[in-house]
Design an enzyme around this catalytic site. Structure first.
Site, mmCIF file in Angstrom:
data_model
loop_
_atom_site.group_PDB
_atom_site.id
_atom_site.type_symbol
_atom_site.label_atom_id
_atom_site.label_comp_id
_atom_site.label_asym_id
_atom_site.label_seq_id
_atom_site.Cartn_x
_atom_site.Cartn_y
_atom_site.Cartn_z
ATOM 1 N N CYS A 138 -25.321 5.938 -24.695
ATOM 2 C CA CYS A 138 -24.565 6.767 -25.252
ATOM 3 C C CYS A 138 -24.817 7.697 -25.131
ATOM 4 O O CYS A 138 -23.363 8.831 -24.724
ATOM 5 C CB CYS A 138 -25.337 7.091 -26.997
HETATM 6 N N1 LIG Z 1 -28.969 3.568 -31.363
HETATM 7 C C1 LIG Z 1 -28.078 4.237 -30.654
HETATM 8 O O1 LIG Z 1 -27.291 5.240 -31.256
HETATM 9 C C2 LIG Z 1 -27.961 3.189 -29.776
HETATM 10 C C3 LIG Z 1 -26.522 3.486 -28.858
HETATM 11 C C4 LIG Z 1 -25.961 2.778 -27.967
HETATM 12 C C5 LIG Z 1 -26.466 1.787 -26.925
HETATM 13 N N2 LIG Z 1 -28.124 1.345 -28.430
HETATM 14 C C6 LIG Z 1 -28.280 0.523 -27.807
HETATM 15 O O2 LIG Z 1 -28.349 -0.905 -28.878
HETATM 16 C C7 LIG Z 1 -29.400 -1.773 -28.877
HETATM 17 C C8 LIG Z 1 -30.041 -1.654 -30.797
HETATM 18 O O3 LIG Z 1 -30.425 -0.214 -30.848
HETATM 19 P P1 LIG Z 1 -30.102 0.404 -32.381
HETATM 20 O O4 LIG Z 1 -30.891 1.547 -32.724
HETATM 21 O O5 LIG Z 1 -29.184 -0.326 -32.682
HETATM 22 O O6 LIG Z 1 -32.267 -0.740 -32.403
HETATM 23 P P2 LIG Z 1 -32.094 -0.387 -33.767
HETATM 24 O O7 LIG Z 1 -31.930 -0.080 -34.988
HETATM 25 O O8 LIG Z 1 -33.896 -0.928 -33.596
HETATM 26 O O9 LIG Z 1 -32.494 -2.262 -33.982
HETATM 27 C C9 LIG Z 1 -32.459 -3.380 -34.026
HETATM 28 C C10 LIG Z 1 -31.990 -4.507 -34.166
HETATM 29 O O10 LIG Z 1 -32.163 -5.648 -33.230
HETATM 30 C C11 LIG Z 1 -33.015 -6.553 -33.864
HETATM 31 N N3 LIG Z 1 -34.313 -7.639 -33.020
HETATM 32 C C12 LIG Z 1 -34.841 -6.771 -32.338
HETATM 33 N N4 LIG Z 1 -36.046 -7.963 -31.802
HETATM 34 C C13 LIG Z 1 -35.489 -8.931 -31.769
HETATM 35 C C14 LIG Z 1 -35.493 -10.580 -31.536
HETATM 36 N N5 LIG Z 1 -35.764 -11.411 -30.512
HETATM 37 N N6 LIG Z 1 -34.182 -11.316 -32.080
HETATM 38 C C15 LIG Z 1 -33.665 -10.992 -32.997
HETATM 39 N N7 LIG Z 1 -33.189 -9.656 -33.629
HETATM 40 C C16 LIG Z 1 -34.036 -8.732 -32.648
HETATM 41 C C17 LIG Z 1 -34.045 -5.970 -34.868
HETATM 42 O O11 LIG Z 1 -34.403 -7.230 -36.204
HETATM 43 P P3 LIG Z 1 -35.269 -6.747 -37.210
HETATM 44 O O12 LIG Z 1 -34.795 -5.666 -38.253
HETATM 45 O O13 LIG Z 1 -35.208 -8.236 -37.784
HETATM 46 O O14 LIG Z 1 -36.489 -6.157 -36.420
HETATM 47 C C18 LIG Z 1 -32.890 -4.766 -35.366
HETATM 48 O O15 LIG Z 1 -31.900 -5.708 -35.932
HETATM 49 C C19 LIG Z 1 -30.537 -1.026 -27.895
HETATM 50 O O16 LIG Z 1 -30.889 -1.888 -27.095
HETATM 51 C C20 LIG Z 1 -29.687 0.242 -27.800
HETATM 52 O O17 LIG Z 1 -30.407 0.904 -26.703
HETATM 53 C C21 LIG Z 1 -28.397 2.133 -29.449
#
Ligand SMILES: NC(=O)c1ccc[n+]([C@@H]2O[C@H](COP(=O)([O-])OP(=O)(O)OC[C@H]3O[C@@H](n4cnc5c(N)ncnc54)[C@H](OP(=O)(O)O)[C@@H]3O)[C@@H](O)[C@H]2O)c1
Length: 357
Positions: A163
């Site tokens: 982001c």
């Molecule tokens: N947030 C942002 O603004 C943003 C922007 C750009 C990129 N990103 C990237 O996108 C990715 C996700 O970010 P997020 O903010 O959406 O994270 P998040 O809200 O913490 O969600 C993480 C997700 O991953 C799942 N998960 C974690 N470990 C897992 C595993 N071993 N097997 C299957 N599912 C698993 C979680 O499931 P459970 O609910 O079952 O734990 C949840 O659905 C990250 O790498 C982040 O750097 C995020």
């Protein structure tokens, strides 16, 4: 692999079977919201590390228009059986391995984590984790769509940009590539993020009582997005100064970028370079002279707004860049890349206006 829809050659009316892994996270939920409105997508799978017995629209009431899919525990076999393309939105350290596994099984994969964006040595230094499999690292195309569209079109594995890098690179690349930066000068990026940028973590510093009415920098001098931005800016820009700060808002990235101007470059030349580079781009808007972007003008939209100011007194170009971290900074850009890969109009499912106020 024979039954998988071939990317880049979709026939009109064909629907791509799509899965989202990490569907219960902030980026995954945003993917589901956008993909539910995509006429050429059939959502066939939503997975996480846990399952839910009830259908998605019951567990996540804001998600209307979704099929009655239930969240299931991730399985590569289920993805390979039921999907042509998968968006992987897991925490860094897990995401790249899952993306590599699905890509190796013939699926088109868009990974939203940082795991496939950097060479292994750089990744391990800045993320402090083992790098993803080398073949996947080598094959992944960096999905900053406006700057890598032709590579994205030919790709089956995308490293979707972070982001902060999306906001910063869209702001800086026109100046860098047009040779407007003073040789030897240092580019400064002063960036802020809403709290959803950290995902659905329960860390104490992200609790309402801690972050509301508060403002502070974090990861000073060691944010993992530094090498991603420097890699794309290239040697013409040199090392950057980059600070990240947590805003007491839910969504939004605001990057204020300061560029030392090369001799002889004036405001007209700067404006011409930006307007020429982004002419016809549906998701980048260069604002008229005297205007700067606001987070409320991009919240919920797949849009980057840029405001340009030349400070003649200090010979500095100031570029103000605003995006929604979960849309242009994550799920929206991922769907933009998906559209490019499968040959759909790039704006499909991405035309929603921002939510203001
Ligand atoms: N947030 C942002 O603004 C943003 C922007 C750009 C990129 N990103 C990237 O996108 C990715 C996700 O970010 P997020 O903010 O959406 O994270 P998040 O809200 O913490 O969600 C993480 C997700 O991953 C799942 N998960 C974690 N470990 C897992 C595993 N071993 N097997 C299957 N599912 C698993 C979680 O499931 P459970 O609910 O079952 O734990 C949840 O659905 C990250 O790498 C982040 O750097 C995020």
């Amino acid at each position: 692999m024979a039954d998988k829809m071939v990317s880049g050659a979709s026939s009109p009316g064909a629907r791509v079977r799509v899965g989202v892994v990490g569907a219960s996270g902030y980026s995954g939920l945003e993917l589901l919201r956008i993909l539910a409105a995509h006429p050429q997508v059939e959502l066939t799978l939503a997975a996480a590390s846990h399952s839910e017995a009830r259908p998605l629209p019951e567990v996540y009431p804001h998600l209307t228009g979704l099929p009655a899919l239930a969240l299931e525990v991730y399985s590569a076999d289920a993805c390979a059986e039921r999907c042509d393309a998968v968006f992987v939105a897991l925490p860094s350290g897990s995401s790249g391995a899952v993306a590599a596994e699905l890509w190796a099984r013939g699926l088109t994969v868009i990974d939203l984590s940082g795991d496939l964006r950097l060479p292994a040595a750089l990744y391990e230094r800045w993320y402090g984790k083992p790098a993803a499999p080398a073949e996947a690292q080598a094959a992944a195309v960096y999905g900053l769509t406006e700057w890598n569209r032709e590579q994205v079109r030919a790709a089956r594995l995308i490293a979707n940009p972070g982001c902060y890098p999306t906001a910063s690179l869209l702001a800086l690349l026109p100046a860098v590539r047009a040779g407007l930066v003073r040789p030897g000068g240092t580019v400064v990026i002063d960036a802020k993020s809403g709290v959803s940028g950290a995902g659905r973590s329960t860390a104490a510093h992200l609790m309402f009582a801690e972050m509301a009415e508060n403002f502070l920098p974090y990861k000073v001098g060691k944010h993992q997005h530094v090498p991603e931005i420097e890699q794309m800016l290239g040697e013409d820009a040199g090392p950057i100064v980059f600070t990240t700060q947590l805003l007491p808002t839910v969504r939004g990235i605001y990057a204020s970028c300061y560029v030392p101007l090369a001799d002889g470059v004036d405001e007209a030349r700067v404006r011409d370079a930006y307007l020429a580079r982004y002419e016809g781009e549906p998701f980048v808007r260069v604002l008229p002279p005297g205007e700067v972007p606001a987070l409320k003008h991009v919240r919920g939209a797949n849009m980057c707004q840029l405001g340009l100011v030349v400070d003649e007194r200090t010979r500095t170009l100031m570029v103000f860049s605003a995006i929604d971290n979960l849309v242009k900074g994550a799920a929206g850009q991922a769907v933009q890349n998906f559209n490019v890969i499968f040959g759909f109009p790039e704006e499909t499912a991405l035309t929603a206006a921002a939510l203001a106020p």
